[in-house]
Design an enzyme around this catalytic site. Structure first.
Site, PDB file in Angstrom:
ATOM      1  N   LYS A  18       0.854  -1.195   0.000  1.00 59.60           N
ATOM      2  CA  LYS A  18       0.000   0.000   0.000  1.00 59.60           C
ATOM      3  C   LYS A  18       0.887   1.241   0.000  1.00 59.60           C
ATOM      4  CE  LYS A  18      -1.778   2.805   2.837  1.00 59.60           C
ATOM      5  NZ  LYS A  18      -1.704   4.067   2.065  1.00 59.60           N
ATOM      6  N   GLU A  70      10.418   1.288   9.870  1.00 63.98           N
ATOM      7  CA  GLU A  70      11.436   2.272   9.454  1.00 63.98           C
ATOM      8  C   GLU A  70      10.803   3.642   9.644  1.00 63.98           C
ATOM      9  OE1 GLU A  70      14.536   2.091   8.287  1.00 63.98           O
ATOM     10  OE2 GLU A  70      14.609  -0.078   8.499  1.00 63.98           O
ATOM     11  N   CYS A  93      13.970  10.730   5.454  1.00 63.86           N
ATOM     12  CA  CYS A  93      14.048  10.252   6.837  1.00 63.86           C
ATOM     13  C   CYS A  93      15.426  10.496   7.404  1.00 63.86           C
ATOM     14  CB  CYS A  93      13.720   8.771   6.881  1.00 63.86           C
ATOM     15  SG  CYS A  93      14.735   7.796   5.773  1.00 63.86           S
ATOM     16  N   GLU A 100      10.853  16.148  14.150  1.00 63.84           N
ATOM     17  CA  GLU A 100      11.174  16.057  12.731  1.00 63.84           C
ATOM     18  C   GLU A 100      10.356  17.083  11.948  1.00 63.84           C
ATOM     19  OE1 GLU A 100       9.705  12.514  10.685  1.00 63.84           O
ATOM     20  OE2 GLU A 100      11.689  12.261   9.802  1.00 63.84           O
TER      21      GLU A 100
HETATM   22  P1  NAD Z   1       2.910   8.460   7.395  1.00 62.72           P
HETATM   23  O1  NAD Z   1       3.215   7.706   8.624  1.00 62.72           O
HETATM   24  O2  NAD Z   1       1.914   9.570   7.459  1.00 62.72           O
HETATM   25  O3  NAD Z   1       2.330   7.469   6.264  1.00 62.72           O
HETATM   26  C1  NAD Z   1       3.060   6.358   5.803  1.00 62.72           C
HETATM   27  C2  NAD Z   1       2.097   5.337   5.232  1.00 62.72           C
HETATM   28  O4  NAD Z   1       1.294   4.789   6.261  1.00 62.72           O
HETATM   29  C3  NAD Z   1       1.121   5.877   4.196  1.00 62.72           C
HETATM   30  O5  NAD Z   1       0.986   4.901   3.177  1.00 62.72           O
HETATM   31  C4  NAD Z   1      -0.168   6.023   4.990  1.00 62.72           C
HETATM   32  O6  NAD Z   1      -1.324   5.956   4.209  1.00 62.72           O
HETATM   33  C5  NAD Z   1      -0.069   4.836   5.908  1.00 62.72           C
HETATM   34  N1  NAD Z   1      -0.815   4.933   7.161  1.00 62.72           N
HETATM   35  C6  NAD Z   1      -1.061   6.035   7.901  1.00 62.72           C
HETATM   36  N2  NAD Z   1      -1.740   5.686   9.022  1.00 62.72           N
HETATM   37  C7  NAD Z   1      -1.884   4.347   9.002  1.00 62.72           C
HETATM   38  C8  NAD Z   1      -2.489   3.389   9.885  1.00 62.72           C
HETATM   39  N3  NAD Z   1      -3.064   3.756  11.031  1.00 62.72           N
HETATM   40  N4  NAD Z   1      -2.441   2.087   9.544  1.00 62.72           N
HETATM   41  C9  NAD Z   1      -1.843   1.690   8.414  1.00 62.72           C
HETATM   42  N5  NAD Z   1      -1.281   2.540   7.520  1.00 62.72           N
HETATM   43  C10 NAD Z   1      -1.300   3.853   7.813  1.00 62.72           C
HETATM   44  O7  NAD Z   1       4.287   8.964   6.817  1.00 62.72           O
HETATM   45  P2  NAD Z   1       4.525   9.952   5.590  1.00 62.72           P
HETATM   46  O8  NAD Z   1       4.122  11.327   5.982  1.00 62.72           O
HETATM   47  O9  NAD Z   1       3.943   9.367   4.349  1.00 62.72           O
HETATM   48  O10 NAD Z   1       6.113   9.857   5.439  1.00 62.72           O
HETATM   49  C11 NAD Z   1       6.990  10.632   6.155  1.00 62.72           C
HETATM   50  C12 NAD Z   1       7.545   9.874   7.339  1.00 62.72           C
HETATM   51  O11 NAD Z   1       8.192   8.676   6.906  1.00 62.72           O
HETATM   52  C13 NAD Z   1       8.624  10.663   8.052  1.00 62.72           C
HETATM   53  O12 NAD Z   1       8.470  10.545   9.439  1.00 62.72           O
HETATM   54  C14 NAD Z   1       9.903   9.986   7.606  1.00 62.72           C
HETATM   55  O13 NAD Z   1      10.993  10.152   8.471  1.00 62.72           O
HETATM   56  C15 NAD Z   1       9.481   8.569   7.489  1.00 62.72           C
HETATM   57  N6  NAD Z   1      10.392   7.833   6.614  1.00 62.72           N
HETATM   58  C16 NAD Z   1      11.222   6.887   7.163  1.00 62.72           C
HETATM   59  C17 NAD Z   1      12.132   6.206   6.360  1.00 62.72           C
HETATM   60  C18 NAD Z   1      13.069   5.176   6.914  1.00 62.72           C
HETATM   61  O14 NAD Z   1      13.584   4.362   6.146  1.00 62.72           O
HETATM   62  N7  NAD Z   1      13.346   5.152   8.199  1.00 62.72           N
HETATM   63  C19 NAD Z   1      12.184   6.486   4.990  1.00 62.72           C
HETATM   64  C20 NAD Z   1      11.326   7.457   4.478  1.00 62.72           C
HETATM   65  C21 NAD Z   1      10.430   8.115   5.298  1.00 62.72           C
END
Ligand code: NAD
Length: 489
Positions: free
Chosen positions: A187, A261, A295, A392
């Protein structure tokens, strides 16, 4: 909307559909989700919005392919061959895929092209690991027993990804999961759903059996439906730490294995004995690259007091020289924020930092380019207990803190709930080893920043995550270990 003909050519399908059990499907209730091009601030593509039933169907297809399909009977060599084929198709379609992702999240085409040219390496690296021996013979002390371990696929995997690098972050899960022999339901983020759907076309063309790779699109609701499905064996999530906690809870409900992650507030430590020009260039790349929406963005500069002004002056010069512009223009050096909420969040966090007493040394506002463009921003006078030093931003905002002793530098660097990455700049080799050893972070770069590779484990200490991606450890996340005792008497 631009030119529809060329867009449907780019996307290879009109309308875009989900890929479930080897079939292309729309949402069962016809629901749609719009994807906005953040540079043009216009809807550029429409994708299905999966219903709860669609998610169930996708997990069912993955379950069936794992339990009854041909995938588990494939030899590692057969899986490796399919993975290499997929890698070749990824390279072939790199220009197209890079363009799609740029339209979806506003990242620079030139960066995405480089990323896509390299992305196939994950398929090649893990196709190689697929064919390595995984188990071991145990040195048994029981007479007449031969004992050994086997490593078997964990099963059906839900992979949930964020918007900042949709396919790269998906491939970091997909490649080891395929090598292990798992099946997946992916997803992507609701902000960037397009490239993962188009990627499914490549999976189909490569010839993977139906049900091995499934994609559902939609927002958090779709994600919730997915992670609560008790038929899953494993959830692999990349996203914010807040949602990581929610997903860990969902996993706990069914004892589904979870790896996470998550976010970061990564420090870059600058000692007074470093090459200042190289450090400034590395720090600018670390925080302004990808508009800071990474990230591993190096968002906290922890600098020795004696070189503070020299580094900040260099960083201001670099920030001023950055060319903001159309992400599809190869001359652009920084694109817009990926979404309107993200744009607003960046500016409101800068405002809050000023209210807390930080000084805007450069930027801090919308760029003259307008839209979702934010100026690269340098905040000086940041103190460790300010929110801007702790939370962040996920934008091009650098917080500058100062130190006097090495011990203080390490303490400041580790004074964070996150622990994803860290950089340190010094020409003293003893100090480099000493400090690298003391930093509580999953990746440490010395006189460099941002280098990653399929063979190098990546992941977080503390709130930055649980588990590792890449390398052999990344494969282990998708394997169960079985011990077999054979009575030889
Ligand atoms: P997010 O947590 O808002 O969303 C990530 C994904 O999770 C999306 O597909 C979203 O639809 C889904 N999602 C949201 N709530 C959910 C739930 N309750 N159950 C299941 N799925 C759910 O993150 P974002 O804003 O898309 O991305 C930015 C974040 O990702 C930042 O915090 C960044 O640091 C992190 N990130 C981490 C890495 C890593 O490898 N450590 C890499 C890239 C981004």
């Amino acid at each position: 909307m631009g030119n529809m003909t060329s867009e449907s050519e780019l996307l290879g399908q009109d309308p875009l559909k989900m890929y479930i059990g080897g079939k292309w499907v729309e949402a069962s209730d016809g629901g749609k989700l719009e994807s906005i091009n953040p540079y043009l601030q216009k809807i550029w593509a429409t994708v299905p919005n999966a219903t709860a039933g669609d998610v169930k169907a996708a997990v069912g297809a993955a379950r069936d392919a794992f339990d009854n399909g041909p995938w588990r009977q494939t030899t590692p060599q057969q899986r490796a061959a399919l993975m290499r084929k997929l890698g070749e198709l990824m390279t072939r379609d790199a220009p197209r895929m890079a363009r799609i992702e740029s339209c979806d999240n506003g990242k620079l085409l030139r960066d995405l092209q480089a990323q896509w040219r390299y992305q196939s390496e994950w398929m090649y690296y893990y196709s190689g690991l697929a064919t390595q021996p995984w188990g071991e013979v145990l040195p048994s002390d029981r007479a007449n027993f031969f004992a050994f371990t086997k490593r078997e696929p964990v099963g059906v995997v839900a992979a949930i990804t964020p918007w900042n690098a949709p396919c790269l972050l998906m491939v970091m899960k997909l490649a080891p999961a395929l090598a292990a022999g798992c099946t997946l339901v992916i997803k992507p983020s609701e902000h960037t759903p397009v490239s993962t759907l188009v990627f499914a076309q490549l999976v189909e063309e490569a010839g993977f059996p139906p049900g091995v790779f499934n994609v559902v699109t939609g927002g958090p609701e779709v994600g919730k439906n997915l992670v609560s499905d008790p038929r899953l064996d494993k959830i692999s999530f990349t996203g914010s730490d807040g949602n990581g906690k929610v997903i860990a809870h969902a996993g706990a409900e069914n004892l589904t294995r979870v790896s996470l992650e998550l976010g970061g507030k990564s420090p870059q430590i600058v000692f007074d004995d470093c090459n200042l020009d190289a450090a400034a260039a590395g720090i600018a790349l670390g925080i302004f690259g990808g508009t800071g929406q990474s990230c591993l963005a190096g968002s906290r500069l922890i600098v020795h007091r004696s070189v503070h002004d020299k580094i900040v002056d260099r960083l201001i010069a670099l920030a001023k020289a950055l060319k903001l512009g159309d992400p599809l223009d190869m001359a652009s050096e920084m694109g817009p924020a990926a979404t309107e909420p993200q744009f607003k969040k960046i500016l409101s966090m800068v405002k809050a930092a000023q209210d807390e007493g930080a000084t805007v040394a450069y930027g801090g506002k919308q760029a003259p380019e307008g839209g979702f463009f934010v100026l690269p921003t340098i905040l000086t006078g940041v103190l460790p207990d300010m929110n801007i030093a702790r939370d962040e931003v996920f934008g091009p905002v650098l917080s500058v803190l100062t130190f006097d002793t090495e011990e203080e530098a390490v303490r400041l660097a580790n004074d964070s709930r996150y622990g994803l990455a860290a950089g340190l700049w010094t020409l003293n080799v003893q100090r480099a080893h000493r400090v690298a050893g003391q930093l509580r972070a999953g990746s440490v770069w010395v006189n460099a920043y941002r280098v990653t590779a399929p063979y190098a484990p990546f992941g977080g200490f503390k709130h930055s995550g649980i588990g590792r991606e890449n390398g052999r450890e990344g494969l282990s996340e998708f394997l169960e270990t079985k011990t077999v005792w054979i009575n030889t008497d």
